[in-house]
Scaffold this motif. Sequence first.
Motif, short mmCIF file in Angstrom:
data_model
loop_
_atom_site.label_atom_id
_atom_site.label_comp_id
_atom_site.label_asym_id
_atom_site.label_seq_id
_atom_site.Cartn_x
_atom_site.Cartn_y
_atom_site.Cartn_z
N HIS A 20 69.59 27.63 7.21
CA HIS A 20 70.82 28.10 7.84
C HIS A 20 71.47 29.25 7.07
N PHE A 21 71.06 29.48 5.81
CA PHE A 21 71.57 30.63 5.06
C PHE A 21 70.81 31.91 5.39
N ILE A 22 69.58 31.77 5.87
CA ILE A 22 68.70 32.93 6.02
C ILE A 22 69.16 33.79 7.18
N GLU A 23 68.92 35.10 7.03
CA GLU A 23 69.36 36.03 8.06
C GLU A 23 68.86 35.61 9.43
N LEU A 24 69.66 35.91 10.44
CA LEU A 24 69.37 35.44 11.78
C LEU A 24 68.20 36.21 12.38
N ALA B 188 80.75 30.42 5.68
CA ALA B 188 80.96 31.87 5.68
C ALA B 188 80.34 32.45 4.42
N VAL B 189 79.66 33.57 4.55
CA VAL B 189 78.99 34.21 3.43
C VAL B 189 79.55 35.60 3.22
N ILE B 190 79.92 35.91 1.98
CA ILE B 190 80.38 37.23 1.58
C ILE B 190 79.36 37.76 0.58
N HIS B 191 78.80 38.92 0.84
CA HIS B 191 77.71 39.46 0.03
C HIS B 191 78.16 40.79 -0.59
N ALA C 138 82.77 28.34 2.24
CA ALA C 138 82.49 29.76 2.05
C ALA C 138 81.63 29.93 0.80
N VAL C 139 80.79 30.95 0.81
CA VAL C 139 79.91 31.24 -0.32
C VAL C 139 80.01 32.74 -0.61
N VAL C 140 80.27 33.07 -1.86
CA VAL C 140 80.36 34.46 -2.30
C VAL C 140 79.15 34.75 -3.17
N LEU C 141 78.34 35.72 -2.74
CA LEU C 141 77.09 36.04 -3.42
C LEU C 141 77.15 37.44 -4.02
N GLU C 142 76.89 37.53 -5.31
CA GLU C 142 76.77 38.82 -5.98
C GLU C 142 75.28 39.14 -6.15
N THR C 143 74.87 40.33 -5.76
CA THR C 143 73.49 40.72 -5.98
C THR C 143 73.19 40.77 -7.47
N GLY C 144 71.93 40.50 -7.83
CA GLY C 144 71.54 40.59 -9.23
C GLY C 144 71.19 42.00 -9.62
N LEU C 145 70.44 42.71 -8.74
CA LEU C 145 69.99 44.06 -9.04
C LEU C 145 69.73 44.78 -7.72
N GLY C 146 70.39 45.91 -7.53
CA GLY C 146 70.19 46.67 -6.30
C GLY C 146 70.83 45.99 -5.12
N GLY C 147 70.02 45.71 -4.09
CA GLY C 147 70.54 45.07 -2.89
C GLY C 147 69.45 44.86 -1.86
N ARG C 148 68.76 45.92 -1.50
CA ARG C 148 67.79 45.86 -0.41
C ARG C 148 66.73 44.79 -0.65
N LEU C 149 66.22 44.69 -1.86
CA LEU C 149 65.17 43.73 -2.18
C LEU C 149 65.65 42.64 -3.14
N ASP C 150 66.95 42.50 -3.30
CA ASP C 150 67.48 41.45 -4.15
C ASP C 150 67.30 40.10 -3.47
N SER C 151 67.09 39.06 -4.26
CA SER C 151 66.80 37.74 -3.70
C SER C 151 67.95 37.20 -2.84
N THR C 152 69.18 37.66 -3.07
CA THR C 152 70.31 37.21 -2.25
C THR C 152 70.28 37.82 -0.85
N VAL D 187 68.34 37.75 1.57
CA VAL D 187 67.78 37.01 2.72
C VAL D 187 68.88 36.29 3.48
N CYS D 188 70.07 36.22 2.90
CA CYS D 188 71.17 35.48 3.53
C CYS D 188 71.88 36.36 4.56
N TRP D 189 72.34 35.72 5.62
CA TRP D 189 73.08 36.43 6.66
C TRP D 189 74.58 36.34 6.35
N PRO D 190 75.23 37.49 6.08
CA PRO D 190 76.64 37.47 5.69
C PRO D 190 77.59 37.61 6.86
N ASP D 191 78.83 37.27 6.61
CA ASP D 191 79.91 37.54 7.55
C ASP D 191 80.65 38.82 7.19
#
Length: 520
Positions: free
Chosen positions: A73-77, A100-103, A198-212, A214-218
């Motif tokens: 349910h976290f993975i992008e739609l 709710a996800v904030i990225h 709600a879940v607040v996710l900070e990318t580890g490095l970059g963004g496009r290929l960061d492990s976070t 895969v999540c679909w944000p609001d």
Amino acid sequence: MLLSFLCDTTLTQPTRHDESTPASSGRDKIDYENALGFLYDRIDYERLTTGTSRYPFRLTRMRELLGRLGLGHFIELAPVTKLASAAERTSDIERASKPAVIHLAGTKGKGSTASMVAAALTAAGLKTGLYTSPHLQQLEERFRVDGQICHPNELISLVDQVRPVDEALMSDGIGAGSFFELTTALSLLHFHHSGCDAVVLETGLGGRLDSTNVCWPDVTAITSIGLDHQHVLGDTLAQIATEKAGIIKPGVPVISGVRADEPAEVIERIAAEKNSPLLKIGRDFTLDWQPNPVWGSQITFHGRTNPLGKTLAAHVAMEGEHQARNAAMAIAIVQVLRNRLPTVIRGDIKSADITDATIAGALANLRCDGRIQRYALSEKTTGIIDAAHNEDSIAALCQTLKRRATTGPVAIVFGTSIDKSSGPMLEQIAELAKHIDLKRIQITRFNGNPRWRPTAELMAQMPDSLRPIAVVNDDPIQACQAGLQAVTPGGMLIVCGSFFLAAETAPWMHSITCEATDAS
């Protein structure tokens, strides 16, 4: 009451709990050490130290890992859902019980901004998960629910659930998860078990290929674009902006704190391509800022575009103009999210509970460890630990010191990582020395991670104006002690250059603190 959150984006070595923690005795301690070992064995320090090879990002494996853990349910739609209306997306999210996800991505400020957003949502009554990196003292600091770090025994349980899934991925030829993939999965599993709204996710490095990613944000946000991690993200601001703008999802609002034309144009183009509403600082919202006489600042946020509120005045406890900008970003993020949440979130918790007054109260009571963190030392001496580790963050620290270190002697303890632009950072310190009474710069290194830059290399890069006051000491605590002696009484001791250095010197600084300040 101060809420404590942790910020930033690099790896730190494992640290051990003291005897007061449940994971420090008998079988629990063995299980805890094994759990840490499972994670830290995935770090290739030799590759990280060279700072030249590309990182092996694999989002397909990350999606598979979350799916097998029951976190789909976290993975992008799916693509058909991505193009649906906002109302339809909300319906899908509710059916999947997705919080709710904030990225957030960005060169600088994403950790602090993420912490501000999480604090505001917690203050409004939403159970809120916060995933940031790295940690100062223990890995569990990366996974927080309502400001509370994950318990060591909970970490053991989480690893026990993830380990067999990771082994199955290896058996199926998909490959073992990386450190960041595994810790991202652990965080989402922890938030799922905790029942987060709600879940607040900070990318580890970059963004496009960061492990976070895969999540679909609001809501998504990009706090800033600067030169850092060029060996991975690219050598120009446009290239780095392209990587970080990879978190933008079709139809999902994006908040941008990027001001420079080149990266701002990249973000605007990608947002337009994905039909994602873009709210920009300086255009859709602005900020009035005034430093407080002692510490922190007063801000007034001005929203110019719906759904942003017109005006919000707040005290920001965290020091520096850059933190005032981060606060403006956080206000915009929370206000946009508030407009996208269902009327009833859970039980008697409603989106209307996320008031401007609640947001302002959270900003007034928040501190982030290692972010221009202030300590009251003996004989009216002030200590500051800042994890600033790139050109932009050192510039923000120097700007703050020009205002706050106007009287009394100053000593700086500096050490950094092999992949950082140490020369330009030292040049910024040399420029700062024209405005303050800099008595000593102690060049040192951290010990708990092999990525340190040799002190001989730092001395070779030392600007001529600093050479007469530069001293080498490879022991960071001894370097701090020597710096403190040079500025006592009435001076200021600053530790900066690396999150690793901040982590190793913070316990010493705390041990000699005389009264409660930011260290409390």
